[in-house]
Design a protein around this motif. Structure first.
Motif, short mmCIF file in Angstrom:
data_model
loop_
_atom_site.label_atom_id
_atom_site.label_comp_id
_atom_site.label_asym_id
_atom_site.label_seq_id
_atom_site.Cartn_x
_atom_site.Cartn_y
_atom_site.Cartn_z
N ARG A 152 -16.07 -23.66 10.14
CA ARG A 152 -16.47 -25.03 10.38
C ARG A 152 -17.56 -25.01 11.58
NH1 ARG A 152 -12.66 -29.71 8.72
NH2 ARG A 152 -14.03 -29.55 7.04
N MET A 153 -16.76 -24.63 12.59
CA MET A 153 -17.67 -24.79 13.92
C MET A 153 -19.05 -23.79 13.96
SD MET A 153 -16.30 -27.08 15.64
CE MET A 153 -15.36 -28.16 14.82
N LEU A 154 -18.82 -22.72 13.53
CA LEU A 154 -20.04 -21.87 13.47
C LEU A 154 -20.80 -21.92 12.29
CD1 LEU A 154 -18.26 -18.53 15.18
CD2 LEU A 154 -19.44 -20.32 16.29
N GLY A 155 -20.57 -22.28 11.12
CA GLY A 155 -21.16 -22.29 10.06
C GLY A 155 -22.56 -23.01 10.42
N VAL A 156 -22.46 -24.13 10.83
CA VAL A 156 -23.64 -25.20 10.76
C VAL A 156 -24.74 -24.35 11.65
CG1 VAL A 156 -24.73 -27.23 11.89
CG2 VAL A 156 -22.43 -27.11 11.12
N GLY A 157 -24.46 -23.45 12.48
CA GLY A 157 -25.43 -22.69 13.45
C GLY A 157 -25.99 -21.66 12.36
#
Lengths: 249, 235
Positions: A152-157
């Motif tokens: 969730r935290m790294l997926g946007v990047g």
């Protein structure tokens, strides 16, 4: 136009936690999706009226597995960046890509997170629960969230860097492999749980317990082949039978 | 006890938030909520017995597609809280098993009863999302944030209300039963606990096996291996 900064990507990731805040049957995650995408649109569209128009478009129906939604968010932010620069897709094309990304993320995310990781984490928690007051709950929570919060935290990047290709073959292959091996590990874990239920600490449980456990397993395996009654309804029925049996004892 | 009741009710609200609207971090899973309830009521043993039963049955309850899943966020908190509230009212050890049985049943019943409430919440959210889009088109940029936080506050309030009602009803209706029938109920627990665990494990096995023989073989090897290690190591 300036690209998204790291701060914008983090804001989108945190907002993705509220993807289902207004979950409903009509648009499902639509409002949450627009809310999560807002930091990117604020960067790309300095004109408030145009930004609101884009946000209103994004409140339309959207639904996917909530963890992998982060990847789709980043990918759509990349498309919106191109659109704002006047070189990219129009509203219809973005809606089509959103729909495809949603379906692909659900097709990968549901088997991994709902059908495999969640039961695996639950099994690990149940196995460790007798060890102490918090061990089981902590194991369950950590096991699930290392993957869930990480993606969730790294997926946007990742999504922003790769665009719609983020859900292409390489990621598909990795997630399918992870799901498969987690399934195999889960099958082994279930074997260990059954053994520790039958002989905790090397001391066999009373025969009544062992027979009832095996009966429950048998009934459960037969019941699992059909959608109805649900496991909860089965459990309520079994509980009622046990109560009745002691009344007539 | 009052603090424990208050804590349990607030935990019901937080679990309802985590289940769908905020995070989905599995804080709402029955084993986690039962552990927290056990820490609040200072009786983790009974709490975990209820938590394990509810967790295994909840593990296969999935929020996929159009199906509205059973509400184990509230069910887990209500089940463990009812069990502990009943157990603290009785001085006998037998009453703990009776309380665990009734708590588990209360948790299962609350999970089923929560389905229409979840549907009602989602239908209410439809109005909220239509209002949000209309406001955005009218030029109100803050409508998105307002709708999101309204959804969060609504889910928290419903979670708190459901937990309060479930806990109050459970203790009121089941208290006399534990006081007068604890021996029979503890016998029923000795049957129901393994049956429930077996039912839940079967669902988990089904999720992992997916009719693949190789995985069933892994299960068999792990079962026999762990059994041998426990028997030999235990001696």
């Amino acid at each position: 136009m300036a690209p998204l900064r790291r701060r914008d990507l983090w804001r989108m990731a945190f907002r993705a936690a509220l993807l289902q805040a207004t979950f409903n049957y009509e648009r499902q995650q639509g409002i949450g999706w627009a809310w999560a995408l807002e930091p990117a649109l604020a960067r790309f569209y300095p004109d408030p009226a145009l930004r609101r128009e884009r946000l209103a478009e994004h409140t339309a129906y959207f639904n996917t597995q909530p963890t992998l939604a982060s990847l789709a968010l980043g990918a759509v932010a990349r498309l919106e960046e191109r659109r704002a620069a006047g070189e990219g897709p129009d509203a219809e094309a973005i809606a089509r890509v959103k729909s495809v990304l949603g379906s692909s993320a659900a097709a990968l995310g549901d088997p991994l997170f709902w059908f495999t990781l969640r039961p695996f984490a639950a099994g690990l928690g149940v196995l460790l629960a007798p060890a102490g007051p918090v061990q089981g709950a902590l194991a369950l929570w950590l096991c699930y969230n290392i993957v869930h919060l990480g993606v969730r935290m790294l997926g946007v990047g990742w999504g922003y860097r790769l665009g719609p290709a983020v859900l292409g073959d390489p990621l598909r292959h990795r997630l399918t492999l992870l799901t498969r091996w987690l399934g195999v590990l889960g099958a082994g874990l279930t074997g260990v749980i059954v053994a520790t239920m039958l002989v905790p600490g090397g001391v066999p449980r009373p025969i009544v317990f062992q027979v009832c456990l095996l009966a429950g397993l048998g009934v459960g395996l037969v019941g699992a082949q059909r959608g109805r009654p649900s496991p909860t309804e089965w459990a309520l029925g079994v509980g009622a039978l046990c109560l009745l049996s002691t009344v007539f004892h | 006890m009052n603090l424990a009741v208050l804590g349990s009710v607030l935990l019901g609200g937080l679990a309802a938030l985590d289940a769908v609207p905020l995070g989905q971090t599995m804080l709402s899973q029955p084993l986690v909520t039962a552990t927290l309830v056990g820490l609040l009521w200072v009786d983790w043993h009974t709490a975990i017995e209820v938590g394990v039963v509810l967790q295994l049955i909840a593990a296969s309850t999935l929020p996929v597609g159009a199906r509205t899943p059973e509400d184990y966020a509230s069910g887990g908190v209500i089940g463990a809280s009812v069990a502990l509230a009943l157990a603290t009212q009785q001085p006998y050890a037998l009453a703990r098993e009776a309380s665990a049985l009734l708590g588990s049943l209360a948790g299962l019943a609350s999970a089923v009863a929560g389905v229409p409430l979840i549907r009602w919440q989602r239908r209410r959210n439809e109005g909220l999302s239509r209002w949000c889009e209309a406001e955005l088109r009218r030029g109100q940029g803050g409508a998105l944030a307002a709708a999101q936080w309204a959804g969060v506050a609504f889910a928290f309030a419903v979670g708190v209300a459901v937990t309060s009602v479930g806990l109050a009803l459970g203790v009121w209706a089941l208290g006399p039963l534990v006081a007068h029938e604890s021996l029979r109920l503890s016998r029923a627990w000795t049957l129901a606990q393994p049956l429930w665990i077996g039912l839940g494990l079967a669902q988990v096995m089904n999720a992992f096996f997916q009719r693949r023989l190789a995985r069933a073989a892994v299960f068999g090897f792990a079962l026999i291996g762990a059994w041998l290690v426990l028997i030999v190591g235990g001696r």
